[in-house]
Design an enzyme around this catalytic site. Structure first.
Site, short mmCIF file in Angstrom:
data_model
loop_
_atom_site.label_atom_id
_atom_site.label_comp_id
_atom_site.label_asym_id
_atom_site.label_seq_id
_atom_site.Cartn_x
_atom_site.Cartn_y
_atom_site.Cartn_z
N ARG A 143 0.03 3.24 15.57
CA ARG A 143 -0.05 4.59 15.08
C ARG A 143 -0.50 5.46 16.35
NH1 ARG A 143 -1.94 2.49 9.68
NH2 ARG A 143 -2.19 4.27 8.28
N ARG A 159 -0.19 7.27 -7.09
CA ARG A 159 -0.65 5.94 -6.60
C ARG A 159 -2.42 5.88 -6.79
NH1 ARG A 159 0.40 3.43 -0.70
NH2 ARG A 159 -1.08 4.79 0.14
#
Ligand code: AMP
Length: 190
Positions: free
Chosen positions: A88, A127
């Protein structure tokens, strides 16, 4: 063969990684899953990263690099790995290259799931309602997206410059995205 699934939070990386595990027997290495497992076990590491994760920030490079290193050392570099949610940052990407290189291995492809950010926000709200993952709440999700653009997106030119970046349309159905990924992997093998 080793691939990185690349994209912003909620782009569908985890879903596609699981399909690659089923189809090709590859091994999914998700630093997010490892960190959640550490939290669930109540370990020192889990306690250390809990607040950072809940607010949507990145945990230190040192921690996630060590987690990945541990997995590769334990399982061996002759396996096929899918890196999901790692690297990342540029420092993580460099550490991963160095780690694989030490084991005579490499990243064969970086597959970028391209998504429409606004639609992803809607996906994540769904979600959050369904799964209640703490860092899917709107505030933390905003931080996760900000971190993606500030820290993770700079990896794109890094991989593009090395000719390793492949794009797929992440807004298509799960099956269609999987088909695009399979086509990229088929091209590599060919
Ligand atoms: P994920 O499930 O990949 O979205 O990861 C959930 C959270 O774990 C992230 O928001 C970060 O707090 C942390 N995390 C996971 N992978 C990394 C990584 N490679 N570098 C830094 N933090 C990470």
């Amino acid at each position: 063969m080793n691939v990185i699934l690349f994209g912003p939070p909620a782009a569908g990386k985890g879903t596609q990684a699981k399909l690659l595990v089923q189809t090709y027997g590859m091994i999914q290495l998700s630093t997010g899953d490892m960190l959640r497992a550490a939290r669930a076990s109540g370990s020192d590491l889990g306690n250390k990263v809990a607040d950072i994760m809940d607010r949507g920030d990145l945990v230190s490079d040192e921690i996630v690099i060590a987690l990945i290193e541990e997995q590769i050392e334990a399982r061996g570099a002759d396996q096929s790995y899918i890196f999901d949610g790692f690297p990342r940052t540029v420092a993580q990407a460099e550490a991963l290259d160095a780690l694989l290189d030490r084991h005579g291995s490499r990243i064969d492809a970086v597959i970028r799931l391209e998504v429409d950010e606004e639609k992803v926000m809607a996906r994540i709200a769904k979600r959050f309602a369904e799964e209640g993952r703490a860092d899917d709440n709107p505030e933390s999700f905003k931080v996760r997206l900000d971190r993606y653009f500030a820290d993770t997106a700079p990896l794109l030119p890094f991989y593009e410059g090395q000719g390793r970046l492949h794009r797929v349309d992440g807004m298509k159905s799960i099956e269609e995205v999987a088909a695009q990924i399979n086509a990229v992997l088929g091209g590599l093998k060919g």
